[in-house]
Design a protein around this motif. Structure first.
Motif, PDB file in Angstrom:
ATOM      1  N   ARG A  34       0.873  -1.024   0.193  1.00 11.77           N
ATOM      2  CA  ARG A  34      -0.326   0.198   0.284  1.00 11.77           C
ATOM      3  C   ARG A  34       0.615   1.004  -0.155  1.00 11.77           C
ATOM      4  O   ARG A  34       2.005   1.494   0.673  1.00 11.77           O
ATOM      5  CB  ARG A  34      -0.982  -0.243   1.439  1.00 11.77           C
ATOM      6  CG  ARG A  34      -1.983  -1.489   1.598  1.00 11.77           C
ATOM      7  CD  ARG A  34      -2.228  -1.378   2.846  1.00 11.77           C
ATOM      8  NE  ARG A  34      -2.471  -2.936   2.919  1.00 11.77           N
ATOM      9  CZ  ARG A  34      -3.761  -2.988   3.500  1.00 11.77           C
ATOM     10  NH1 ARG A  34      -4.521  -1.958   4.003  1.00 11.77           N
ATOM     11  NH2 ARG A  34      -3.943  -4.006   3.562  1.00 11.77           N
ATOM     12  N   TYR A  36       0.501   4.785   1.231  1.00 11.84           N
ATOM     13  CA  TYR A  36      -0.319   5.728   2.103  1.00 11.84           C
ATOM     14  C   TYR A  36       0.118   7.463   1.522  1.00 11.84           C
ATOM     15  O   TYR A  36       1.512   7.348   2.069  1.00 11.84           O
ATOM     16  CB  TYR A  36      -0.543   5.758   3.469  1.00 11.84           C
ATOM     17  CG  TYR A  36      -1.503   4.560   4.108  1.00 11.84           C
ATOM     18  CD1 TYR A  36      -1.078   3.777   3.931  1.00 11.84           C
ATOM     19  CD2 TYR A  36      -3.090   4.740   4.286  1.00 11.84           C
ATOM     20  CE1 TYR A  36      -1.666   2.257   3.427  1.00 11.84           C
ATOM     21  CE2 TYR A  36      -3.764   4.057   4.572  1.00 11.84           C
ATOM     22  CZ  TYR A  36      -3.496   2.803   4.938  1.00 11.84           C
ATOM     23  OH  TYR A  36      -4.126   1.948   4.641  1.00 11.84           O
ATOM     24  N   GLN A  38       0.462  10.914   4.331  1.00 11.51           N
ATOM     25  CA  GLN A  38       0.339  12.054   5.380  1.00 11.51           C
ATOM     26  C   GLN A  38       0.317  12.755   5.494  1.00 11.51           C
ATOM     27  O   GLN A  38       1.471  13.748   5.355  1.00 11.51           O
ATOM     28  CB  GLN A  38       0.678  11.518   6.760  1.00 11.51           C
ATOM     29  CG  GLN A  38       0.586  11.500   7.884  1.00 11.51           C
ATOM     30  CD  GLN A  38       1.338  10.912   8.676  1.00 11.51           C
ATOM     31  OE1 GLN A  38       2.204  10.449   9.294  1.00 11.51           O
ATOM     32  NE2 GLN A  38       1.185  10.483  10.314  1.00 11.51           N
ATOM     33  N   PRO A  44      -2.472   8.765   8.374  1.00 10.43           N
ATOM     34  CA  PRO A  44      -2.240   8.715   6.765  1.00 10.43           C
ATOM     35  C   PRO A  44      -4.034   8.032   6.312  1.00 10.43           C
ATOM     36  O   PRO A  44      -4.326   8.142   6.691  1.00 10.43           O
ATOM     37  CB  PRO A  44      -1.244   7.327   6.948  1.00 10.43           C
ATOM     38  CG  PRO A  44      -0.844   7.054   8.337  1.00 10.43           C
ATOM     39  CD  PRO A  44      -1.727   8.030   9.018  1.00 10.43           C
ATOM     40  N   ILE A  89       4.593   7.218   2.096  1.00  9.79           N
ATOM     41  CA  ILE A  89       4.347   5.955   2.769  1.00  9.79           C
ATOM     42  C   ILE A  89       3.894   4.692   2.030  1.00  9.79           C
ATOM     43  O   ILE A  89       3.173   4.765   1.961  1.00  9.79           O
ATOM     44  CB  ILE A  89       3.823   5.968   4.956  1.00  9.79           C
ATOM     45  CG1 ILE A  89       4.376   7.370   4.992  1.00  9.79           C
ATOM     46  CG2 ILE A  89       4.885   4.397   5.467  1.00  9.79           C
ATOM     47  CD1 ILE A  89       3.370   7.338   6.290  1.00  9.79           C
ATOM     48  N   PHE A 101       5.272  -0.775   8.178  1.00  8.54           N
ATOM     49  CA  PHE A 101       5.300   0.710   7.334  1.00  8.54           C
ATOM     50  C   PHE A 101       7.333   0.624   7.161  1.00  8.54           C
ATOM     51  O   PHE A 101       8.062   0.730   7.821  1.00  8.54           O
ATOM     52  CB  PHE A 101       4.932   2.115   8.975  1.00  8.54           C
ATOM     53  CG  PHE A 101       3.108   1.701   8.294  1.00  8.54           C
ATOM     54  CD1 PHE A 101       2.337   0.668   9.898  1.00  8.54           C
ATOM     55  CD2 PHE A 101       2.874   2.577   8.023  1.00  8.54           C
ATOM     56  CE1 PHE A 101       1.903   0.891   9.789  1.00  8.54           C
ATOM     57  CE2 PHE A 101       1.492   2.742   8.382  1.00  8.54           C
ATOM     58  CZ  PHE A 101       1.163   1.852   9.096  1.00  8.54           C
ATOM     59  N   GLY A 102       6.692   1.756   5.891  1.00  5.78           N
ATOM     60  CA  GLY A 102       8.384   2.315   5.995  1.00  5.78           C
ATOM     61  C   GLY A 102       8.805   3.342   6.593  1.00  5.78           C
ATOM     62  O   GLY A 102       7.612   4.462   7.175  1.00  5.78           O
ATOM     63  N   THR A 103       9.849   4.637   6.596  1.00 10.43           N
ATOM     64  CA  THR A 103       9.404   5.566   7.333  1.00 10.43           C
ATOM     65  C   THR A 103       9.766   6.858   6.394  1.00 10.43           C
ATOM     66  O   THR A 103       9.366   7.805   7.279  1.00 10.43           O
ATOM     67  CB  THR A 103      11.305   5.722   7.423  1.00 10.43           C
ATOM     68  OG1 THR A 103      12.111   5.843   6.601  1.00 10.43           O
ATOM     69  CG2 THR A 103      11.810   5.010   8.443  1.00 10.43           C
TER      70      THR A 103
ATOM     71  N   LYS B  41      11.462   7.675  13.777  1.00 11.39           N
ATOM     72  CA  LYS B  41      11.512   6.270  13.017  1.00 11.39           C
ATOM     73  C   LYS B  41       9.726   6.163  12.684  1.00 11.39           C
ATOM     74  O   LYS B  41       9.069   6.970  12.347  1.00 11.39           O
ATOM     75  CB  LYS B  41      11.073   5.341  15.079  1.00 11.39           C
ATOM     76  CG  LYS B  41      12.306   5.581  15.457  1.00 11.39           C
ATOM     77  CD  LYS B  41      12.959   4.742  15.088  1.00 11.39           C
ATOM     78  CE  LYS B  41      14.512   4.570  15.980  1.00 11.39           C
ATOM     79  NZ  LYS B  41      15.518   3.543  16.274  1.00 11.39           N
ATOM     80  N   GLU B  42       9.824   5.036  12.115  1.00  6.96           N
ATOM     81  CA  GLU B  42       8.268   4.609  10.782  1.00  6.96           C
ATOM     82  C   GLU B  42       7.105   3.777  12.034  1.00  6.96           C
ATOM     83  O   GLU B  42       7.348   3.670  13.363  1.00  6.96           O
ATOM     84  CB  GLU B  42       8.813   3.360  10.303  1.00  6.96           C
ATOM     85  CG  GLU B  42       8.191   1.876  11.266  1.00  6.96           C
ATOM     86  CD  GLU B  42      10.303   1.421  11.198  1.00  6.96           C
ATOM     87  OE1 GLU B  42      10.963   2.653  11.438  1.00  6.96           O
ATOM     88  OE2 GLU B  42      11.004   0.757  11.963  1.00  6.96           O
ATOM     89  N   ILE B  43       5.857   4.136  11.007  1.00  6.35           N
ATOM     90  CA  ILE B  43       4.825   3.513  12.504  1.00  6.35           C
ATOM     91  C   ILE B  43       4.829   2.030  13.012  1.00  6.35           C
ATOM     92  O   ILE B  43       5.503   1.503  11.375  1.00  6.35           O
ATOM     93  CB  ILE B  43       3.605   4.230  11.459  1.00  6.35           C
ATOM     94  CG1 ILE B  43       3.202   5.761  11.361  1.00  6.35           C
ATOM     95  CG2 ILE B  43       2.321   3.278  12.799  1.00  6.35           C
ATOM     96  CD1 ILE B  43       2.497   6.246  10.427  1.00  6.35           C
ATOM     97  N   PHE B 107      -7.598   5.508   8.806  1.00  4.62           N
ATOM     98  CA  PHE B 107      -6.322   5.744  10.147  1.00  4.62           C
ATOM     99  C   PHE B 107      -7.165   7.377  10.797  1.00  4.62           C
ATOM    100  O   PHE B 107      -7.906   8.143  10.008  1.00  4.62           O
ATOM    101  CB  PHE B 107      -5.325   5.941   9.430  1.00  4.62           C
ATOM    102  CG  PHE B 107      -4.343   5.148   9.662  1.00  4.62           C
ATOM    103  CD1 PHE B 107      -3.681   4.560   8.230  1.00  4.62           C
ATOM    104  CD2 PHE B 107      -3.931   4.787  10.094  1.00  4.62           C
ATOM    105  CE1 PHE B 107      -3.759   2.741   8.485  1.00  4.62           C
ATOM    106  CE2 PHE B 107      -2.083   3.424  10.593  1.00  4.62           C
ATOM    107  CZ  PHE B 107      -2.729   2.715   9.279  1.00  4.62           C
TER     108      PHE B 107
END
Lengths: 111, 116
Positions: A34, A36, A38, A44, A89, A101-103, B41-43, B107
């Motif tokens: 996916r 997203y 944000q 997101p 993301i 998730f990626g950063t 950091k990432e979620i 979200f």
């Protein structure tokens, strides 16, 4: 270890230009990927979801591609607008509801 | 249709205090998720409810965190006692529960927690 890496970390472009964001993942077993968006101070928002069998999916000016063999994805933004300024993301699911998730890539679009 | 809402939007507490975060999912959504992003950091996933049952709580960092979803509607996430490393943004998400792993998760705006 399941991991999602994105590049570049940040990107600045001029309004009207195109850009491409990259995502590499090492998630197994793979279920779906996916993208997203944000906005600052918000949660997101989903742009696209692709499964193993899909290699491209569009949502307006956003087009995502997926190469499940090389475990790479890209998000292409066409004719950027100021409102595209946000973090993007890449998120991968491994046959569970738990998302990895990626950063993110922080995109800034200037007039 | 209202989206996922979270309360409070911000919370500043001292180390050792207790904080309770609330999430109201989209009406009718059986799946409810908690995520957290700490600075830089990432979620990361914390846990997943299906209705009132905990489906997966493998992401909960330790026993100072307690999540509940009584009645299968809203959920609370309590941190007691809070530590400095708990600072971050806590997101809640929900999905209908009809399409398996392919469902979009919606979200909320997040709760920004700062522990001093």
């Amino acid at each position: 270890k399941n991991q999602v890496e994105q590049s570049p970390q940040s990107l600045i472009i001029l309004e009207g230009k195109n850009c491409t964001l990259q995502c590499n993942y090492t998630v197994s077993p793979f279920s779906n990927l996916r993208w997203y968006k944000q906005d600052t101070g918000r949660g997101p928002v989903s742009l696209t979801i692709m499964t193993f069998s899909e290699n491209t999916k569009s949502n307006g000016r956003y087009t995502a591609t997926l190469d499940a063999d090389t475990k790479q994805s890209s998000l292409h933004i066409t004719a950027s607008q100021l409102s595209d300024s946000a973090s993007y993301i890449c998120v991968v699911s491994a046959n569970t509801d738990k998302l990895i998730f990626g950063t993110g890539t922080r995109l800034q679009v200037f007039p | 249709e209202a989206g996922v809402t979270q309360f409070p939007s911000h919370s500043v507490i001292e180390k050792g205090q207790t904080v309770t975060l609330r999430c109201d999912p989209i009406s009718g959504h059986d799946n409810l998720y908690w995520y957290r992003r700490v600075m830089g950091k990432e979620i990361k996933f914390l846990l997943h409810f299906v209705k009132e049952s905990k489906q997966d709580e493998s992401g909960m960092p330790n026993n100072r965190f307690l999540a509940e979803r009584t009645g299968g509607t809203y959920s609370t996430l309590k941190v007691q006692p809070a530590e400095l490393e708990d600072s971050g943004v806590y997101f809640c998400a929900s999905s209908p529960g009809l399409a398996g792993f392919q469902e979009t998760q919606y979200f909320g705006p997040g709760t920004r927690l700062l522990v001093l």
